[in-house]
Design an enzyme around this catalytic site. Structure first.
Site, mmCIF file in Angstrom:
data_model
loop_
_atom_site.group_PDB
_atom_site.id
_atom_site.type_symbol
_atom_site.label_atom_id
_atom_site.label_comp_id
_atom_site.label_asym_id
_atom_site.label_seq_id
_atom_site.Cartn_x
_atom_site.Cartn_y
_atom_site.Cartn_z
ATOM 1 N N CYS A 220 48.055 29.820 21.772
ATOM 2 C CA CYS A 220 46.605 29.748 21.963
ATOM 3 C C CYS A 220 46.025 31.137 22.219
ATOM 4 O O CYS A 220 46.717 32.043 22.655
ATOM 5 C CB CYS A 220 46.270 28.847 23.152
ATOM 6 S SG CYS A 220 47.068 27.254 23.122
ATOM 7 N N ARG B 292 47.234 34.110 15.759
ATOM 8 C CA ARG B 292 48.186 33.551 16.719
ATOM 9 C C ARG B 292 48.558 32.111 16.377
ATOM 10 O O ARG B 292 49.553 31.593 16.884
ATOM 11 C CB ARG B 292 47.596 33.612 18.140
ATOM 12 C CG ARG B 292 47.417 35.024 18.654
ATOM 13 C CD ARG B 292 46.649 35.039 19.958
ATOM 14 N NE ARG B 292 47.385 34.451 21.056
ATOM 15 C CZ ARG B 292 48.152 35.132 21.902
ATOM 16 N NH1 ARG B 292 48.284 36.440 21.748
ATOM 17 N NH2 ARG B 292 48.774 34.534 22.887
ATOM 18 N N TRP C 225 46.460 25.733 20.260
ATOM 19 C CA TRP C 225 47.622 25.265 19.521
ATOM 20 C C TRP C 225 48.162 24.076 20.310
ATOM 21 O O TRP C 225 48.631 24.220 21.430
ATOM 22 C CB TRP C 225 48.663 26.386 19.418
ATOM 23 C CG TRP C 225 49.797 26.113 18.481
ATOM 24 C CD1 TRP C 225 49.834 26.306 17.135
ATOM 25 C CD2 TRP C 225 51.097 25.610 18.840
ATOM 26 N NE1 TRP C 225 51.059 25.958 16.626
ATOM 27 C CE2 TRP C 225 51.858 25.523 17.642
ATOM 28 C CE3 TRP C 225 51.697 25.205 20.039
ATOM 29 C CZ2 TRP C 225 53.178 25.065 17.618
ATOM 30 C CZ3 TRP C 225 52.999 24.752 20.024
ATOM 31 C CH2 TRP C 225 53.730 24.689 18.821
ATOM 32 N N ASN D 232 45.929 28.887 28.380
ATOM 33 C CA ASN D 232 47.134 28.981 27.556
ATOM 34 C C ASN D 232 48.326 28.619 28.428
ATOM 35 O O ASN D 232 48.368 28.977 29.606
ATOM 36 C CB ASN D 232 47.343 30.403 27.030
ATOM 37 C CG ASN D 232 46.290 30.818 26.028
ATOM 38 O OD1 ASN D 232 45.473 30.010 25.595
ATOM 39 N ND2 ASN D 232 46.306 32.081 25.646
ATOM 40 N N GLY D 233 49.323 27.979 27.836
ATOM 41 C CA GLY D 233 50.519 27.641 28.594
ATOM 42 C C GLY D 233 50.660 26.154 28.780
ATOM 43 O O GLY D 233 49.984 25.339 28.137
ATOM 44 N N GLU E 47 66.901 35.805 6.973
ATOM 45 C CA GLU E 47 65.501 36.205 7.084
ATOM 46 C C GLU E 47 64.734 35.874 5.802
ATOM 47 O O GLU E 47 63.587 35.429 5.850
ATOM 48 C CB GLU E 47 65.412 37.698 7.406
ATOM 49 C CG GLU E 47 64.003 38.253 7.498
ATOM 50 C CD GLU E 47 63.141 37.621 8.578
ATOM 51 O OE1 GLU E 47 61.920 37.863 8.560
ATOM 52 O OE2 GLU E 47 63.685 36.881 9.433
ATOM 53 N N LYS F 190 61.476 33.393 5.663
ATOM 54 C CA LYS F 190 60.181 33.789 5.106
ATOM 55 C C LYS F 190 59.695 32.757 4.094
ATOM 56 O O LYS F 190 58.524 32.391 4.089
ATOM 57 C CB LYS F 190 60.276 35.165 4.427
ATOM 58 C CG LYS F 190 60.370 36.334 5.387
ATOM 59 C CD LYS F 190 59.077 36.656 6.083
ATOM 60 C CE LYS F 190 59.014 36.345 7.530
ATOM 61 N NZ LYS F 190 60.039 36.249 8.443
ATOM 62 N N GLU G 230 58.732 29.451 5.890
ATOM 63 C CA GLU G 230 57.575 29.630 6.771
ATOM 64 C C GLU G 230 56.255 29.579 6.024
ATOM 65 O O GLU G 230 55.308 28.942 6.474
ATOM 66 C CB GLU G 230 57.653 31.000 7.468
ATOM 67 C CG GLU G 230 58.497 31.046 8.703
ATOM 68 C CD GLU G 230 58.451 32.426 9.339
ATOM 69 O OE1 GLU G 230 58.307 32.494 10.570
ATOM 70 O OE2 GLU G 230 58.561 33.441 8.621
ATOM 71 N N HIS H 264 82.118 25.916 1.645
ATOM 72 C CA HIS H 264 82.401 24.972 2.722
ATOM 73 C C HIS H 264 81.241 23.998 2.924
ATOM 74 O O HIS H 264 80.905 23.645 4.053
ATOM 75 C CB HIS H 264 82.699 25.730 4.014
ATOM 76 C CG HIS H 264 83.918 26.587 3.916
ATOM 77 N ND1 HIS H 264 85.189 26.104 4.102
ATOM 78 C CD2 HIS H 264 84.069 27.903 3.599
ATOM 79 C CE1 HIS H 264 86.069 27.080 3.938
ATOM 80 N NE2 HIS H 264 85.414 28.184 3.626
ATOM 81 N N LYS I 164 51.880 32.835 16.107
ATOM 82 C CA LYS I 164 52.449 34.177 16.063
ATOM 83 C C LYS I 164 53.317 34.459 17.281
ATOM 84 O O LYS I 164 54.410 35.006 17.163
ATOM 85 C CB LYS I 164 51.318 35.208 15.973
ATOM 86 C CG LYS I 164 51.791 36.655 15.882
ATOM 87 C CD LYS I 164 52.554 36.889 14.599
ATOM 88 C CE LYS I 164 53.013 38.318 14.456
ATOM 89 N NZ LYS I 164 53.890 38.486 13.289
#
Length: 612
Positions: free
Chosen positions: A2, A27, A74, A100-101, A485, A489, A492, A508, A607
């Site tokens: 948030c 964010r 968020w 926030n939190g 990575e 990407k 995401e 495997h 973010k």
């Protein structure tokens, strides 16, 4: 997570707050709201959706006032909706809060407040907190400042809050614990942000609130106390951030801009830290701990997401050059298995924002058990930078795109410098070899610039995979974290399912997935595992898989096997992750754009993950 913006002063608050919320969109959020105090009433406007939806909703509304607070949410407690959006009010409507939190004991508090006659309109933990403050204020016959302090002693969890009151239109109260909050200091005015991006346009002077601090802001006065009511002496810092860093600068998306900023970011990361002629690395942030580092049993690196992938690269480099055992842990799992930590361990936290809640919690545990804790982060003054014993900044500059790009390569650059720094001090590397490696490292920004010239070719390749459902990324050695990575990407920002694997592990299990519809991306540069990777490519082709290969410039062997080839310049094997990452970022970017995805603000992502 948030975002919070606040203003108190002589200017109109609305334009400052709405612009601040736009700055905080990176964010991640699902709703937005603003409360403006005009000296008589507090007008509240909130809307599920984007900040633009809030602007349209309030086009003809009364937005006058010199004090206000804004929020991008968020969702945690309660679905995204107008009702659950912030700001929230007390039962009598006199108090307004943004938060926030997470308040972990909100359910217990809520039941008790219900018994006392409180009625709740939303599903949020935030509304419970403002009702608790109201209850303490009214039942305890104390002023708002004291009510806030008492309430914060009763709550369990993380918070960054800003409160304003209809009864006192010249006061903002801000507090934090475990979630960042910044106060910008102006002339006869103050600004509040969950980070510095909404503030930098108006002032360079900021105060980063510490945990358990409460700030009382009036137009010409700022008082900070801790939760025990002891006055604190604030430390005013000057922001290094420039406003132009927060603009797209002609690029279609922030993500693309930040991909192209990587040569500059890596140069800034190395500046003043290496002397190639002398074969020396200097890391002033950790030099006071070099004797400790020379005699430790192991290094434990804790991180999440992209930072975890950078940590894996660091593991290869530190063990290779400094010969120190390294363990890489998911910060989100670290403290839940009662890890063995001693005073002979060094725990390194990696976080772009320096505010990642899981990483912070892992550090706190390590600190309690006597370990030396170090930080690698990008944001000066962030929580991790302040709670660690020492650390190294990446100097990548603000990263607005939710999917990290330049943060990753900057973190890998710092970890490379750390590996070389430890090696030179432990004597595990020859001076001549270190000179060679530092010379190669200095060339990396140029090699990345050359890699960026493949952008148009990658765009053409990407057009063939817009409809893909799945994708595998494979690499060996330090290229394995690059594969991880690359997969992250892609999923995401394009929402295509992708997995990264060590190339040898394909046999495997994952090989069962390969058919004519499966794209497989190989990092196949000409280094120690080259022949083995070629064998893996042949195994994929034998099963009709589609091979996209990242190869060393001039490679003809893989070109004859692969369906698509992307060349990168030759460099030292240890430095391949810095260059090989670039085409993977561009590939994910172009596929996502072609699929019509919002690459800067992917769905459901934030973010900075400041809640557990």
């Amino acid at each position: 997570m948030c975002g919070i913006v606040g203003y108190i002063g002589e200017k109109e608050a609305w334009p400052i707050i709405i612009k601040g919320l736009r700055r905080l969109e990176y964010r991640g959020y699902d709703s937005a709201g603003i409360a403006i105090n005009n000296g008589i009433n507090i007008n509240i406007y909130k809307k599920a959706g984007k900040v633009a939806d809030l602007e349209n909703f309030t086009e003809n509304a009364d937005r006058k006032g010199n004090i206000g607070i804004g929020h991008t949410r968020w969702a945690t407690h309660g679905i995204p909706s107008d009702l659950n959006s912030h700001p929230h009010t007390s039962g009598d409507g006199n108090l307004v809060i943004v938060h926030n939190g997470i308040i972990e004991n909100y359910a217990t508090l809520k039941e008790e407040l219900k018994r006392r006659g409180h009625f709740f309109k939303s599903d949020t933990d935030t509304e419970v907190l403002i009702h608790l403050i109201e209850d303490i204020k009214n039942q305890g016959k104390v002023d708002l400042k004291e009510a806030v302090r008492i309430a914060l002693k009763e709550v369990i969890g993380a918070y960054a809050i800003v409160i304003m009151s209809k009864e006192d239109p010249n006061l903002l109260i801000a507090a934090r614990k475990g979630s960042p909050l910044v106060v910008g200091v102006g002339k006869g005015e103050y600004f509040i942000g969950s980070d510095a991006s909404p503030i930098v346009e108006y002032t360079k002077n900021v105060i980063y609130l510490n945990d358990n601090e409460i700030a009382y802001l009036q137009p010409n006065e700022l008082l900070i106390k801790n939760i025990d009511n002891v006055v604190q002496s604030p430390y005013i810092q000057e922001l290094e951030m420039q406003l132009e860093m927060l603009e797209r600068g002609g690029f279609e998306h922030f993500m693309l801009k930040e991909i192209y900023e990587q040569p500059r970011a890596i140069r800034d990361c190395m500046r003043g830290r290496i002397n190639t002629e002398k074969g020396e690395v200097q890391l002033g942030g950790i030099k006071d701990y070099i004797q400790k580092l020379n005699n430790i049993d192991r290094i434990i690196i804790v991180a999440c997401g992209t930072s975890w992938h950078a940590a894996l690269v660091g593991e290869y480099l530190i063990e290779e050059f400094a010969r120190i055992p390294v363990e890489v842990e998911y910060a989100s799992e670290f403290r839940y298995r009662n890890p063995i930590i001693t005073e002979r361990d060094v725990v390194v936290a990696i976080s772009q924002s320096g505010e990642t809640a899981d990483t912070m919690a892992a550090l706190e545990l390590a600190k309690e058990r006597g370990a030396t804790i170090l930080g690698i982060c990008n944001v000066v003054g962030s929580s991790i930078a302040r709670i660690t014993h020492a650390g190294v900044y990446t100097h990548a500059g603000p990263e607005i795109g939710v999917a990290s790009t330049k943060a990753f390569t900057a973190q890998v650059t710092v970890l490379t410098l750390v590996a070389f720094y430890l090696a030179q001090n432990k004597g595990t590397i020859k001076k001549s070899r270190l000179i060679e490696l530092l010379a190669a490292l200095e060339e990396i920004p140029i090699l990345i610039e050359q890699s960026l010239q493949t952008d148009e070719k990658i765009k053409i390749i990407a057009s063939n995979f817009v409809e893909a459902k799945n994708c595998l990324f494979l690499g060996r050695g330090s290229a394995f974290p690059v594969a991880l990575e690359g997969a992250l990407k892609l999923k995401e920002i394009s929402y295509i399912h992708a997995e990264g694997y060590p190339a040898a592990e394909m046999k495997h299990g994952p090989i069962a997935l390969i058919d004519e519809n499966m794209p497989v991306v190989f990092i196949a540069t000409q280094h120690s595992s080259y022949e083995k990777v070629i064998s893996n490519i042949q195994e994929v082709k034998a099963r009709k898989g589609i091979v996209i290969a990242i190869v060393t410039q001039g490679d003809q062997t893989v070109r004859e096997m692969a369906d698509y080839v992307i060349e990168i310049p030759q460099t030292e094997e240890a430095l391949v992750p810095l260059v090989a990452t670039i085409p993977l970022q561009l590939l994910a970017y172009h596929i996502a754009v072609m699929r019509g995805c919002n690459v800067d603000q992917p769905r459901n992502l934030a973010k900075s993950v400041t809640v557990e």
